[in-house]
Design an enzyme around this catalytic site. Structure first.
Site, PDB file in Angstrom:
ATOM      1  N   GLU A  22     -86.042  37.938  59.769  1.00 10.58           N
ATOM      2  CA  GLU A  22     -84.729  38.403  59.287  1.00 10.58           C
ATOM      3  C   GLU A  22     -84.367  39.798  59.784  1.00 10.58           C
ATOM      4  O   GLU A  22     -83.199  40.105  60.041  1.00 10.58           O
ATOM      5  CB  GLU A  22     -84.690  38.406  57.753  1.00 10.58           C
ATOM      6  CG  GLU A  22     -84.585  37.036  57.126  1.00 10.58           C
ATOM      7  CD  GLU A  22     -85.927  36.385  56.855  1.00 10.58           C
ATOM      8  OE1 GLU A  22     -86.937  36.793  57.468  1.00 10.58           O
ATOM      9  OE2 GLU A  22     -85.974  35.456  56.029  1.00 10.58           O
TER      10      GLU A  22
ATOM     11  N   GLY B  21     -85.817  31.774  55.737  1.00 14.96           N
ATOM     12  CA  GLY B  21     -85.592  30.962  54.544  1.00 14.96           C
ATOM     13  C   GLY B  21     -86.496  29.739  54.499  1.00 14.96           C
ATOM     14  O   GLY B  21     -86.866  29.272  53.418  1.00 14.96           O
TER      15      GLY B  21
HETATM   16  N1  CAA Z   1     -79.286  29.000  61.929  1.00 14.70           N
HETATM   17  C1  CAA Z   1     -78.418  28.298  62.686  1.00 14.70           C
HETATM   18  N2  CAA Z   1     -78.693  27.870  63.931  1.00 14.70           N
HETATM   19  C2  CAA Z   1     -79.896  28.161  64.429  1.00 14.70           C
HETATM   20  C3  CAA Z   1     -80.853  28.898  63.706  1.00 14.70           C
HETATM   21  C4  CAA Z   1     -80.512  29.308  62.390  1.00 14.70           C
HETATM   22  N3  CAA Z   1     -81.371  29.981  61.622  1.00 14.70           N
HETATM   23  N4  CAA Z   1     -81.953  29.028  64.476  1.00 14.70           N
HETATM   24  C5  CAA Z   1     -81.694  28.402  65.633  1.00 14.70           C
HETATM   25  N5  CAA Z   1     -80.459  27.869  65.602  1.00 14.70           N
HETATM   26  C6  CAA Z   1     -79.813  27.070  66.649  1.00 14.70           C
HETATM   27  C7  CAA Z   1     -79.526  27.887  67.898  1.00 14.70           C
HETATM   28  O1  CAA Z   1     -78.280  28.574  67.774  1.00 14.70           O
HETATM   29  C8  CAA Z   1     -79.517  26.837  68.969  1.00 14.70           C
HETATM   30  O2  CAA Z   1     -78.262  26.212  68.921  1.00 14.70           O
HETATM   31  P1  CAA Z   1     -77.639  25.485  70.207  1.00 14.70           P
HETATM   32  O3  CAA Z   1     -78.573  24.343  70.517  1.00 14.70           O
HETATM   33  O4  CAA Z   1     -76.300  25.060  69.762  1.00 14.70           O
HETATM   34  O5  CAA Z   1     -77.601  26.498  71.283  1.00 14.70           O
HETATM   35  C9  CAA Z   1     -80.573  25.848  68.498  1.00 14.70           C
HETATM   36  O6  CAA Z   1     -80.728  26.093  67.094  1.00 14.70           O
HETATM   37  C10 CAA Z   1     -81.911  25.978  69.172  1.00 14.70           C
HETATM   38  O7  CAA Z   1     -82.338  27.340  69.088  1.00 14.70           O
HETATM   39  P2  CAA Z   1     -83.080  28.063  70.306  1.00 14.70           P
HETATM   40  O8  CAA Z   1     -82.323  27.842  71.559  1.00 14.70           O
HETATM   41  O9  CAA Z   1     -83.317  29.464  69.863  1.00 14.70           O
HETATM   42  O10 CAA Z   1     -84.426  27.223  70.387  1.00 14.70           O
HETATM   43  P3  CAA Z   1     -85.920  27.736  70.623  1.00 14.70           P
HETATM   44  O11 CAA Z   1     -86.762  26.534  70.573  1.00 14.70           O
HETATM   45  O12 CAA Z   1     -85.974  28.642  71.799  1.00 14.70           O
HETATM   46  O13 CAA Z   1     -86.275  28.653  69.349  1.00 14.70           O
HETATM   47  C11 CAA Z   1     -86.447  29.246  67.044  1.00 14.70           C
HETATM   48  C12 CAA Z   1     -86.342  28.109  68.073  1.00 14.70           C
HETATM   49  C13 CAA Z   1     -87.782  29.990  67.199  1.00 14.70           C
HETATM   50  C14 CAA Z   1     -86.378  28.626  65.674  1.00 14.70           C
HETATM   51  C15 CAA Z   1     -85.303  30.234  67.262  1.00 14.70           C
HETATM   52  O14 CAA Z   1     -84.083  29.531  67.297  1.00 14.70           O
HETATM   53  C16 CAA Z   1     -85.164  31.292  66.210  1.00 14.70           C
HETATM   54  O15 CAA Z   1     -85.852  32.296  66.243  1.00 14.70           O
HETATM   55  N6  CAA Z   1     -84.250  31.076  65.243  1.00 14.70           N
HETATM   56  C17 CAA Z   1     -83.904  32.075  64.252  1.00 14.70           C
HETATM   57  C18 CAA Z   1     -84.884  32.118  63.160  1.00 14.70           C
HETATM   58  C19 CAA Z   1     -84.413  33.084  62.125  1.00 14.70           C
HETATM   59  O16 CAA Z   1     -83.972  34.176  62.400  1.00 14.70           O
HETATM   60  N7  CAA Z   1     -84.545  32.679  60.860  1.00 14.70           N
HETATM   61  C20 CAA Z   1     -84.156  33.498  59.760  1.00 14.70           C
HETATM   62  C21 CAA Z   1     -82.763  33.182  59.395  1.00 14.70           C
HETATM   63  S1  CAA Z   1     -82.177  34.292  58.181  1.00 14.70           S
HETATM   64  C22 CAA Z   1     -82.799  33.742  56.736  1.00 14.70           C
HETATM   65  O17 CAA Z   1     -83.477  32.777  56.663  1.00 14.70           O
HETATM   66  C23 CAA Z   1     -82.405  34.639  55.614  1.00 14.70           C
HETATM   67  C24 CAA Z   1     -82.918  34.304  54.290  1.00 14.70           C
HETATM   68  O18 CAA Z   1     -83.942  34.763  53.878  1.00 14.70           O
HETATM   69  C25 CAA Z   1     -82.111  33.557  53.355  1.00 14.70           C
END
Ligand code: CAA
Length: 687
Positions: free
Chosen positions: A111, A88
């Site tokens: 995603e 997003g």
């Molecule tokens: N939503 C909520 N919480 C999230 C999040 C998200 N999208 N991404 C990360 N977090 C949280 C984690 O749960 C974690 O929480 P805690 O500190 O409580 O444990 C914190 O953020 C840090 O995350 P990481 O430990 O994973 O940190 P990192 O530095 O190793 O990685 C990152 C960072 C690359 C952003 C990784 O967190 C990641 O890949 N996040 C997911 C990204 C993702 O999938 N985005 C798409 C979401 S779906 C979407 O966006 C749909 C749409 O089109 C509308």
């Protein structure tokens, strides 16, 4: 106007952030505003929608509406990207009129890893900018790309090395000055320049064989095709419908649970402790595990010394590391230069005293209590004060090993899984006296190795091997009562495992667990059921693939399992010896028995405090044992089915065999109307 998104840790686009952006764009209507720059505070531009909001009632404003509003804004909107602008977050950026990024930034659509698709216009805007081929790769593989690559693809407009915000403001000023019309991605047709190539990319993507349990890639392809065929607004509607279907799917619920569970696993009582610095590591034992661990440590930039008992074994261990490097280079996972650098950081010795300067040692010698205790006694003598002494034992009592040293606070279990380069799990086993910072060091090291760590308490087999033992016991009982190995394997493949338990056993080799069973024979509880089929196979010299025969037979040089009448004879003989009248088992009963045995063991593990929370057990099974990720893990699967159904089935089977007796926790959960996920939420609140 400068809009700063500030929602640590990753600026996820939760309801408040969306509202803030919505209001900011509204404020941009003020005639005094010439342009808007959207950037983020902290470590990253939004890394996506807030995953925790999925499955809950939607809160206004919706992200797709927000993106449309940004795009429709009649003032120039510039996005300034740093960190990881994902999902997003990247969709918000694509809705802006211009995008500029730090060279170190990464963008992408992960995603698909959550079983969904970009649902805020990403499937419609991205292909309009970069065409079908690249948009499909980004969305189906779900891997982020770096900013220069995204710029070459036409997804962003500029890359800067530093001073991102200043540069974005300068750029906005320049563009306003030029007075050219705003570039709205929804109106862009660059990606449609070659409609025949576009359709060919769609067809090629459709032709790829995919896992039928994962519907997201297919829906992504449909949406990208719709981008070409439908007007933009209709394409957005098409994407919305697909997104909503996927969010509601079983696969997405499982994958989201897996994602959040992996993060939750890091919430440990020792999280406040500062991990010790680790630069130099030692690995004792250069077998398959030791060499794998050493290779992983080298890959994370550590200096590693491998210790073996004699020169011959040392040479063999170093040779294994060399082979692992060779394979990584061939598969393009390691460059020749990096290999060279890693090799330079590797040393070998036959003298434990060579580990005197190491900050951490991981013992990975044969699984034998006396041998390991001897190694720990020696390590205690040679390691510097403050060094972490870790054991890679799969079953042994870490407290016993700690006790042979004068520094039990420094001793911890770091249980890696084979093959180390492929398995993401590390169980960090906290013994009674392990210091908090030593447990924290285990977690920090796992993260550095790109692995996921789960905290386990001391017991026979920790979390993973206890779960595996229960799974195997359920399967072995099925064999003894009438099922064929191929039937059990097929049912578990159907469930989503890549291989059934007997394919895995044949691949891993039957002799190691045979040796362990013989060692433990005297201490076995005679009241517990013992299935001797594996012993009979081993007695017949059937050690699995390496001997061309195990639960299956294998043609010379082949790894394809074939059913073997000789195994059927062994099974029949065992059944007769125990007076068991064989019966047939359907696929559903086979998978229920295997799954419910795991759930039952999981409940016992929780009650004993070996795992901190149910989702940690799920993570162990997903990252270490090939449990299908889209199912979210055994405890998640039990929640979905209902604890009552699990308990009742167990109770029914327990009438004939006490192995199936339901764990008391399941009864309590039913009485109190609780799910395993309730315990996850409670644990999350505590930490
Ligand atoms: N939503 C909520 N919480 C999230 C999040 C998200 N999208 N991404 C990360 N977090 C949280 C984690 O749960 C974690 O929480 P805690 O500190 O409580 O444990 C914190 O953020 C840090 O995350 P990481 O430990 O994973 O940190 P990192 O530095 O190793 O990685 C990152 C960072 C690359 C952003 C990784 O967190 C990641 O890949 N996040 C997911 C990204 C993702 O999938 N985005 C798409 C979401 S779906 C979407 O966006 C749909 C749409 O089109 C509308």
């Amino acid at each position: 106007m400068i809009v700063t998104i500030d929602n640590p840790p990753v600026n996820a686009l939760g309801a408040e952030v969306r509202q803030g952006l919505w209001d900011a764009i509204g404020a941009a209507e003020d005639p005094g505003v010439k342009a808007v720059v959207i950037h983020a505070a902290g470590r990253t531009f939004p890394a996506g929608a807030d995953i925790r909001e999925f499955g809950k009632p939607p809160a206004d404003p919706w992200l797709p509406d927000l993106c449309n509003r940004i795009e429709a804004c009649d003032k120039l909107v510039v996005a300034a990207l740093h960190g990881t602008a994902l999902g997003g977050g990247f969709e918000v950026a694509l809705a802006c009129h211009t995008r500029i990024a730090l060279a170190s930034a990464k963008v992408g659509f992960p995603e698909v890893n959550l079983g969904i698709l970009p649902g805020a216009g990403g499937t419609q805007r991205a292909p309009r900018l970069c065409g079908a081929q690249e948009a499909l790769t980004l969305m189906i593989e779900g891997k982020p790309i770096d900013a220069p690559t995204a710029m070459a693809m036409g997804l962003i407009d500029g890359v800067v090395e530093e001073d991102l915000l200043e540069q974005a403001i300068l750029l906005a000023g320049m563009l306003v000055e030029e007075g050219k019309p705003l570039r709205r991605s929804g109106e862009c047709r660059d990606g449609f320049r070659d409609p025949i190539g576009y359709e060919a990319a769609i067809r090629a993507a459709r032709a790829v064989k995919r896992d039928p349990n994962l519907p997201a890639p297919g829906r992504i392809i449909d949406c990208v095709e719709a981008a070409l065929l439908l007007p933009f607004e209709n394409g957005l509607g098409y994407e919305r419908a697909a997104f909503e279907d996927l969010v509601a799917s079983e696969a997405s619920a499982g994958l989201r649970h897996a994602f959040l569970s992996e993060r939750r696993a890091g919430h440990i009582p020792e999280a406040h402790a500062t991990p010790r610095e680790i630069a130099q590591a030692g690995v004792v034992g250069g077998g398959l595990m030791g060499a794998g661990i050493a290779t992983a440590l080298l890959g994370a930039g550590l200096h590693v010394t491998l210790v073996e008992a004699d020169r011959e074994r040392l040479a063999a261990g170093l040779g294994r590391i060399d082979d692992l490097h060779e394979r990584a280079v061939k598969r393009g996972r390691l460059s020749a230069d990096a290999r060279e650098a890693e090799w330079d950081r590797l040393g070998g010795t036959t003298d434990l005293a060579g580990l005197g300067a190491a900050d951490l040692v991981i013992e990975a010698v044969t699984e034998d209590e006396a041998l390991k205790a001897g190694v720990f006694r020696d390590l205690d003598r040679v390691m510097k004060p403050g060094a972490v002494l870790a054991t890679n034992t799969s079953y042994l009592d870490v407290d016993d090993l700690a006790r042979v040293t004068d520094r039990p606070a420094d001793v911890v279990g770091l249980h890696f899984f084979s093959p180390v380069q492929a398995m993401r799990l590390v169980e960090v086993v906290a013994a009674a006296k392990t210091a908090p910072e030593v447990v924290a060091t285990g977690f920090a090291l796992a993260k550095r190795l790109g692995k996921v760590a789960v905290r386990a308490g001391v017991c026979d087999g920790f979390i993973g091997n206890r779960m595996l033992t229960a799974y195997r016991m359920a399967a072995d009982i099925l064999l003894e009562e009438g099922a064929a190995p191929a039937e059990v394997d097929a049912a578990m493949r159907d469930f989503g495992f890549a291989m059934g338990p007997y394919q895995v056993a044949d691949m891993a080799g039957l002799d190691i667990s045979w040796a362990r069973r013989k060692r433990l024979a005297d201490s076995r509880d005679p009241a517990q059921r013992y299935v001797a089929i594996a012993d009979r196979l081993c007695e017949a010299g059937r050690f699995g693939q390496k001997t061309g025969a195990g639960y299956y037979r294998y043609a010379e040089g082949s790894r394809t399992p074939e059913e073997d009448p000789a195994v059927a004879d062994i099974l029949q003989a065992e059944r007769s010896a125990r007076g068991i009248e064989p019966r047939r088992f359907g696929k559903v009963e086979i998978r229920q028995r295997c799954l419910f045995a795991m759930v039952n063991e999981g409940a016992k593990i929780l009650a004993e405090g070996i795992a901190l929370r149910p989702s940690d057990i799920d993570v162990v099974m997903l990252a270490g044992y090939g449990f299908p990720r889209w199912r979210g893990g055994p405890m998640k699967a039990a929640d979905r089915l209902g604890i009552l159904q699990v308990r009742n089935a167990l109770r029914g089977w327990a009438a004939d065999e006490p192995f199936w007796t339901p764990a008391p926790m399941l009864n309590d959960m039913i009485k109190n109307g609780r799910h395993f996920d309730d315990m996850n939420a409670e644990e999350a609140q505590k930490s």
